[in-house]
Scaffold this motif. Structure first.
Motif, PDB file in Angstrom:
ATOM      1  N   THR A 177      17.954  17.222  -5.605  1.00 41.18           N
ATOM      2  CA  THR A 177      19.108  17.168  -6.427  1.00 41.18           C
ATOM      3  C   THR A 177      20.405  17.870  -6.430  1.00 41.18           C
ATOM      4  N   ARG A 178      20.512  18.299  -5.133  1.00 45.39           N
ATOM      5  CA  ARG A 178      21.941  18.387  -4.861  1.00 45.39           C
ATOM      6  C   ARG A 178      22.918  17.365  -4.394  1.00 45.39           C
ATOM      7  N   LEU A 179      22.210  16.167  -4.161  1.00 42.00           N
ATOM      8  CA  LEU A 179      23.205  15.213  -3.577  1.00 42.00           C
ATOM      9  C   LEU A 179      24.064  14.701  -4.870  1.00 42.00           C
ATOM     10  N   PRO A 180      25.165  14.697  -4.943  1.00 44.42           N
ATOM     11  CA  PRO A 180      25.995  13.817  -5.828  1.00 44.42           C
ATOM     12  C   PRO A 180      25.646  12.389  -5.818  1.00 44.42           C
ATOM     13  N   ALA A 181      25.887  11.769  -6.999  1.00 42.04           N
ATOM     14  CA  ALA A 181      25.171  10.250  -7.383  1.00 42.04           C
ATOM     15  C   ALA A 181      25.891   9.532  -6.097  1.00 42.04           C
ATOM     16  N   THR A 182      27.252   9.535  -5.600  1.00 38.34           N
ATOM     17  CA  THR A 182      28.025   8.847  -4.959  1.00 38.34           C
ATOM     18  C   THR A 182      27.378   8.791  -3.492  1.00 38.34           C
ATOM     19  N   GLU A 183      26.632   9.884  -3.101  1.00 37.77           N
ATOM     20  CA  GLU A 183      26.058  10.056  -1.767  1.00 37.77           C
ATOM     21  C   GLU A 183      24.548   9.861  -1.720  1.00 37.77           C
ATOM     22  N   ILE A 184      24.171   9.357  -2.780  1.00 37.86           N
ATOM     23  CA  ILE A 184      22.808   9.176  -2.633  1.00 37.86           C
ATOM     24  C   ILE A 184      22.401   7.519  -1.796  1.00 37.86           C
ATOM     25  N   LEU A 185      21.728   7.579  -0.820  1.00 39.74           N
ATOM     26  CA  LEU A 185      21.827   6.472   0.011  1.00 39.74           C
ATOM     27  C   LEU A 185      21.156   5.251  -0.778  1.00 39.74           C
ATOM     28  N   GLY A 186      21.807   4.289  -1.240  1.00 41.08           N
ATOM     29  CA  GLY A 186      21.069   3.051  -1.750  1.00 41.08           C
ATOM     30  C   GLY A 186      20.343   2.056  -0.638  1.00 41.08           C
ATOM     31  N   VAL A 187      20.800   2.371   0.251  1.00 44.21           N
ATOM     32  CA  VAL A 187      20.252   1.428   1.729  1.00 44.21           C
ATOM     33  C   VAL A 187      20.369   2.532   2.679  1.00 44.21           C
ATOM     34  N   GLY A 188      19.043   2.243   3.564  1.00 43.23           N
ATOM     35  CA  GLY A 188      19.157   3.367   4.713  1.00 43.23           C
ATOM     36  C   GLY A 188      18.391   2.654   6.021  1.00 43.23           C
TER      37      GLY A 188
END
Length: 1015
Positions: free
Chosen positions: A542-553
């Motif tokens: 929950t500490r990851l900002p939305a723009t730093e959540i990986l959509g592809v890994g």
């Protein structure tokens, strides 16, 4: 360092050889070895190899004593660890002393030689690094409890003193480089340094660099030894892993992977704690920061020695790599390598969603699994995402997808989690973890539907952020929601490619209830240039900002991403069967049914369905589509009810046998079942099906009355045996003909009663037909043996008997010497809501009651309950026995069904939901003239369709079209009645208001489509 050079030993080979003989009693061959501050010789003597170390005169005595004590401890307590071992002097001491040419006193130490190749000269395979971690773990574990004053010296290389690097920053000329180091130092001072004193500490090697680690010359994946203990000291345990990882990461394509391999090996031998791993990334970086600032400081002291600058390059390159890595991703990888969750609570989140998935609010207008869906195959060059991802023609992509949907009858496209997507070719998809690698594994769930499709949160949520990314191939409008369900760690969901209105409507801190509107799927011009779809993703961090959540890994770390960003399919309502299909194809099964089964075994619907799982009110087919089951009343309390499954499995695991033996279950069930009946109905018999129950009822009636004449209702159905077929007008009207002993009474259907009959007289008027049949029998000198009727005729079209009908008919039959049989196979067990049994709604008590279908919630169980008088008549000397009827397992199941009905107050639920549905159907009747009649009580419902309300002519084709149309929209119902024009619905007793709303919405949509010709 300059002082150390002045005091460095300078013995010749001959002098060193003499010292070897004098102090260690060995005569051999010596070869000088490189050393920065001491003097080392490789010694070959007596068939063994050693290293003779002549210690720098400037080294404090306490340090020499410390290293000696450390080696002695390892030799005594962990002799199998591959480290140098001391050879004592001829006097038995660990050290000797010698005076050099400059009059300086030096200490001598002779240790065993470790064969091997420096790790620096071999490939840094995962296996080698894991082996290194294991050796270091064994080494440090062996030193638990060991202490020496020399281990407590103050050393800049002590990782606790990494913050001192700030004092050396002025030696870094480049402003960007200085800023880079300042970022790491600031993080260390603020987040790491305060925690270090609370971490476990011990004596560590403290310098497992590539030159101090040896690999086996024949197997470079195996560590052969660790040498050089000059930097050993008392420091946090995690420092050992951090230092080894810092050096292993130099010039490594995947430095975090290298660190993970070392941590994994170390953890296997010396288990790390979560709080230690949380600091590891920063400690790795700070070892490098210490290294480059120390090198810069030395360069300043030696007038800018260019060799030192060159040696710093790998460290600077790694620091820049680490600066680009999100520390939380690195920590997740390191935690996972040691067997911990990628982030604390991650597995609990996934488990909670798995347990509660079926209770979540639909993300779309109705449950997602009810939509006809198709998998999005990224390998297809014409796929909409492939076209759009090239940054070209997004509207063309949308058109391609919509055309595919129309051709395949698909309403929803699904792009799965974990899918390999080579279409991600932009620079934004380059890995920051692994050199020359792309992120290609999809970490969200894509749902493709038309732009403007509304999207709802399955759980109550707080808005974390709502923003718009305007870059091509970005998210467009991006919303992050925080969920905190009871009994579950908090987690975040990411909603990407939305229409921009959501960003202006939602503000951080806003609360959304379950089912609340999140946004709408955006059109290409506002969703980043893609075909309209939702990218839905879960983040357990929950500490990851939305723009730093990986959509592809990265594929290498897919197991880590699976915990950090778990599959959102269950959260969204996608059935697992959508992704994994097994068994024979529909066509193959149809063909084999024709070959192997009776040819007149029919299949429902124009397009057959292959179901593979049932759950509550839903049936799931082999393509993962869920159908709301409003028809199969076998599943009385829902498909695969846990209480039934547990009772069945538990008893089957203990005992199952027949009724010739004593068992508690059959008595307990007979008591419970008869307790739901009027007081005269006290004797039970158990069988396996409704047909068996009705057959036994005929035997009871015929034995008791000694008559064969039967009165049945027209268009009735009572079972599959020949004698029951003979009593089922539904069957013999179509083929076979009516038998002489069977007398058919008119269907007491008030909707089709003559218009001049007053409603209050319907029951008496229809009963007159039965009186006529009895009178005809009497005229022939005969009488009725029994009257057999469903308490609510089902196959006849969900016909609710007019008030007083059964009371009048039962009276006449009994007065004529017959008995009354109530067939409750379809309508019993509280389905009508107001009573346990449908005959109770007529205020009557039959002589015999039969039941099946709902009694076992799908288990083959049925029963007959009768009076003691009739039971005595049946006890005529002929044994009655049924092998499986009343067996312990079946009775355990029956008891579980009764428990659930009573515990969950399902009769009240049936009445409330039934009334709600009847009201909704009557409202629908106001809109559609084709609905002639709505009838129902509890969860036994019917809608009769007519071509003309005045003439009541049946609208058979429309009824079939509506039934098939509802099936295409994911709702199962049937058609019944003499003209198949009555929509028949018998949902499970657990049917909820939400289920009812779904049924009504689908019916409304279907009527609209059928009547407009668009079905």
């Amino acid at each position: 360092m300059n002082d150390m050079l002045k005091t460095k030993p300078d013995f010749s080979v001959e002098e060193a050889s003499a010292l070897l003989v004098q102090h260690f009693g060995l005569k051999g061959t010596l070869a000088p070895l490189d050393s920065e501050r001491d003097q080392n010789f490789k010694v070959t003597a007596d068939g063994a190899t050693y290293i003779l170390k002549i210690v720098n005169a400037a080294e404090p005595e306490i340090e020499s004593d410390f290293q000696t004590a450390l080696l002695r401890h390892l030799g005594e307590c962990a002799g199998d660890i591959p480290v140098p071992h001391l050879r004592p002097t001829v006097s038995g001491a660990s050290l000797a002393e010698a005076t050099g040419s400059r009059g300086l006193a030096h200490r001598l130490r002779l240790v065993s030689w470790l064969p091997g190749l420096p790790l620096a000269q071999s490939r840094h395979s995962d296996a080698a690094l894991q082996s290194l971690g294991q050796i270091l773990g064994r080494f440090d574990a062996a030193l638990k409890g060991f202490m020496h004053p020399g281990a407590l010296r103050d050393l800049d290389w002590d990782i606790r003193h990494s913050g001192r690097s700030a004092d050396r920053l002025h030696h870094i000329a480049d402003a960007d480089d200085r800023a880079l180091l300042e970022r790491f130092i600031s993080r260390f001072e603020e987040q790491v340094a305060p925690r270090l004193p609370m971490l476990r500490a011990g004596v560590m090697h403290n310098d497992a660099n590539d030159w101090n680690v040896l690999v086996d010359e024949g197997d470079h994946d195996r560590i052969a030894g660790i040498i050089d203990f000059g930097d050993a000291l008392y420091t946090p345990v995690i420092a050992e892993v951090a230092i080894a990882a810092a050096y292993a990461g130099l010039d490594h394509a995947d430095p975090i992977g290298a660190a993970a391999a070392i941590a994994r090996g170390f953890h296997a031998e010396y288990p790390l704690l979560e709080e230690e791993i949380e600091q590891l990334f920063d400690l790795i970086a700070m070892r490098l920061v210490t290294s480059v600032t120390m090198s810069a400081s030395r360069r300043a002291e030696v007038d800018g020695n260019p060799y030192l600058a060159v040696s710093e390059k790998p460290a600077w390159a790694l620091l820049r790599k680490l600066d680009a890595v999100n520390p939380r991703f690195a920590t997740a990888i390191l935690r996972h390598a040691c067997g911990f969750e990628a982030v604390a609570g991650a597995r609990a989140v996934s488990a909670w969603i798995e347990r509660h998935g079926k209770q979540l609010w639909p993300i779309l207008e109705r449950p997602l699994a009810t939509y006809p869906a198709d998998l999005i195959p990224y390998a297809e060059p014409a796929h909409p995402m492939t076209v759009a991802s090239a940054g070209e023609r997004p509207h063309e992509a949308q058109a391609i997808w919509e055309a595919h949907c129309r051709a395949a009858g698909v309403a929803l496209g699904i792009g799965p989690w974990g899918e390999a997507r080579t279409v991600y070719s932009g620079d934004m998809f380059a890995s920051r973890l692994i050199a020359d690698t792309r992120r290609t594994r999809h970490l969200g769930l894509d749902l493709f539907m038309p732009a403007g499709t509304s999207l709802h949160t399955p759980l109550a949520a707080t808005v974390v952020s709502a923003e718009v990314e305007r870059e091509p191939l970005g998210y467009g409008c991006l919303v992050a929601l925080r969920h905190e369900p009871e009994g579950c760690p908090p987690f975040v969901t990411l909603w990407g490619h939305l229409a921009h209105e959501a960003a202006s409507r939602l503000k951080p801190g806003d609360r959304l209830q379950a089912g609340g509107l999140v946004g709408e799927m955006g059109a290409p011009e506002e969703n980043g240039g893609w075909a309209p779809h939702l990218h839905l993703q879960i983040s357990t961090d929950t500490r990851l900002p939305a723009t730093e959540i990986l959509g592809v890994g990265e594929e290498r770390y897919l197991d880590v991403w699976a915990e950090l960003f778990p599959n959102a399919a269950t959260f969204a309502g996608v059935a697992p069967e959508f992704f994994t299909r097994a068994g024979r194809t529909h066509e193959e099964i149809v063909r084999l049914r024709r070959e192997l089964l009776l040819p007149n075994l029919t299949i429902s619907y124009e397009k057959p369905i292959k179901f593979v799982r049932g759950e509550g009110v839903w049936l799931i087919d082999d393509r993962g589509r869920a159908y709301l089951d409003c028809f199969n009343n076998v599943c009385h309390i829902g498909h695969a009810h846990p209480a039934v499954v547990e009772a069945m499995a538990g008893q089957a695991a203990r005992l199952n046998t027949n009724t010739r033996y004593l068992h508690d279950n059959i008595i307990a069930y007979a008591e419970r079942l008869t307790a739901t009946m009027p007081k005269d109905l006290t004797v039970a018999a158990f069988v396996n099906s409704g047909s068996e129950a009705n057959s036994l009822a005929l035997r009871l009636a015929r034995t008791h009355t000694a008559r064969d004449n039967a009165i049945v209702l027209d268009w009735a159905y009572h079972g599959t045996t020949q004698e029951l077929i003979d009593l089922s007008a539904y069957k013999f009207r179509r083929k076979g003909g009516q038998k002489p002993h069977v007398h058919v009474a008119r269907i007491p259907d008030s909707y089709h009663a003559p218009s001049d009959w007053p409603i209050a007289e319907h029951g008496r008027r229809f009963a007159e037909n039965v009186a006529e049949l009895i009178a005809a029998m009497k005229a022939r000198g005969e009488g009725p043996g029994f009257f057999l009727a469903e308490s609510i005729p089902s196959v006849a079209g969900q016909v609710f008997l007019p008030e007083g009908y059964l009371k009048e008919v039962y009276r006449m039959v009994r007065e004529a010497g017959g008995v009354s049989i109530a067939d409750e196979v379809q309508v019993g067990f509280g389905r009508v809501g107001s009573h346990w049994w449908a005959f109770e709604t007529q205020g009557v008590v039959p002589d015999i009651v039969t039941m099946g279908k709902p009694i076992g919630d799908g288990h083959p169980l049925a029963a007959v309950v009768t009076t003691r008088e009739i039971a005595r008549s049946f006890n005529n000397g002929m044994e009655y026995f049924n092998t499986f009827g009343g067996n312990p397992v079946s009775c355990a199941v029956g008891l579980a069904v009764l428990d659930v009905i009573e515990r969950d107050d399902l009769r009240r639920n049936a009445l409330d939901i039934g009334n709600y549905l009847v009201a909704a159907f009557r409202a629908m009747q106001e809109r559609y003239d084709v609905i002639g009649d709505v009838r129902g009580q509890g969860l036994f419902l019917g809608i009769e369709l007519v071509a003309d309300r005045r003439t009541k002519a049946p609208a058979t084709e429309i009824a079939r079209a509506v039934s098939n149309g509802a099936r295409r929209r994911g709702v199962l119902m049937g058609t019944e009645g003499p003209h198949d024009n009555v929509l028949k619905m018998r949902p499970p007793m657990i049917f909820s208001r939400r289920d009812a709303d779904h049924l009504v919405a689908v019916l409304d949509e279907t009527f609209e489509a059928v009547l407009s010709g668009a079905a």
